[in-house]
Scaffold this active site. Structure first.
Site, PDB file in Angstrom:
ATOM      1  N   HIS A 124       0.813  -1.221   0.000  1.00  0.00           N
ATOM      2  CA  HIS A 124       0.000   0.000   0.000  1.00  0.00           C
ATOM      3  C   HIS A 124       0.845   1.269   0.000  1.00  0.00           C
ATOM      4  CE1 HIS A 124      -3.448  -2.494   0.522  1.00  0.00           C
ATOM      5  NE2 HIS A 124      -3.158  -2.838   1.759  1.00  0.00           N
ATOM      6  N   HIS A 162      -6.016  -7.628   0.285  1.00  0.00           N
ATOM      7  CA  HIS A 162      -6.162  -6.217  -0.062  1.00  0.00           C
ATOM      8  C   HIS A 162      -5.436  -5.926  -1.377  1.00  0.00           C
ATOM      9  CE1 HIS A 162      -6.263  -6.439   4.457  1.00  0.00           C
ATOM     10  NE2 HIS A 162      -7.438  -5.890   4.169  1.00  0.00           N
TER      11      HIS A 162
END
Length: 320
Positions: A124, A162
């Site tokens: 991320h 994710h």
């Protein structure tokens, strides 16, 4: 351990970060996994100690202004909240060592075929900011390292629940790095980036559906792009008991996924550098047992099997 055992990379600092009480991040899982592997017969000298990432290499992926502010503690409070950790010198040292560990895993995989990092998967982190417990994108830095070494095509096969949004954005305009993300559609991040290959999975997806998706995606990408290296994010937050996952994949399903990825790459003669990725159960023992599936698969594939539960009898047919 046999001479063909996969290469392992670890550093004690991975679990040596002081966090607020009840913090969501299971910081102790790295040490728990390291100790569990020793209990299974992996000697301490089998682990390569990770080294701090070269900032000049990190700077090929992350913007200089972001790196300077991050490392000096000058990021504002909003930026640190987006990351999810309180700033400390230990946090920066740990992050640089974790990035360095994934780079080492890549170097060892290129030399020996398979390397496993007992950390990593900080996908991320974007070029100019961090997010979701990720300060620096170790997957992207490792891919850049491989390109610097003369590798022409890298596949980042990201199976964390994710989406690997930071990785996708970093390499959006670089055809030498193929980004793939198999992730939960209804999960963080809310705004998804465009990977070269995205597969958004419905909540509560089962083992059969998940494994079909993983197998078809991997086979297609290997055939289409013919990568010279696969960087594999073996996140286990797809597990049915994960606090942040929302999928319904079992431990056996994760074991079969890891065996599938490693064996397919072995059959194609492609080196694999694997990181353990996400996993967010608060029970460290249960969390560790799921992370161990990657190591069971890798050691079995390298003809250096670890003691395992009898349910693992199917593995020989998967990895043969």
């Amino acid at each position: 351990m046999g001479r063909t055992a996969p290469k392992l990379i670890y550093h004690p600092i991975y679990s040596e970060l002081e966090l607020p009480d009840r913090h969501r991040y299971p910081i102790g899982k790295y040490r728990a996994l390291y100790l569990a592997l020793q209990q299974l017969g992996v000697p301490p000298d089998a682990f390569n100690l990770s080294e701090t990432a070269d900032l000049s290499l990190v700077g090929q992926v992350h913007q200089a202004s972001y790196l300077d502010a991050l490392c000096s503690g000058q990021l504002d409070a909003k930026a640190m909240r987006r990351i999810g950790f309180p700033w400390s010198e230990q946090l920066i040292r740990r992050s640089l060592l974790s990035v360095g560990g994934t780079v080492q895993s890549t170097a060892l995989a290129l030399q020996h075929g398979i390397a496993l990092h007992l950390s990593g998967g900080y996908h991320h982190a974007f070029a100019d900011y961090g997010s979701g417990f990720c300060l620096l994108n170790d997957l992207a830095v490792a891919a850049q390292y491989a390109l610097n070494q003369g590798v022409h095509k890298v596949l980042i096969f990201d199976c964390d629940v994710h989406q690997g949004d930071g990785t996708a954005a970093i390499f959006a305009d670089n055809p030498a790095v193929v980004t793939c993300s198999l992730h939960g559609e209804k999960n963080f991040p809310y705004y998804k980036q465009r990977s070269d290959w995205d597969l958004a999975l419905d909540s509560q997806v089962s083992d059969k559906e998940y494994l079909t998706a993983a197998e078809q995606s991997l086979d297609y990408l290997l055939r289409l792009y013919q990568p010279e290296l696969v960087i594999y994010d073996a996140g286990i937050d797809i597990h049915q008991d994960d606090d942040l996952g929302l999928l319904a994949v079992t431990t056996t399903g994760i074991a079969k996924r890891d065996a599938l990825v490693l064996s397919r790459c072995r059959q194609a003669g492609i080196p694999v550098a694997a990181v353990i990725g996400g996993g967010y159960q608060r029970d460290l023992n249960r969390l560790t047992q799921i992370h161990l599936q990657l190591f069971y698969a890798a050691f079995a594939l390298c003809d250096a099997p670890l003691p395992a539960h009898p349910d693992w009898q199917w593995l020989a047919s998967v990895t043969s």
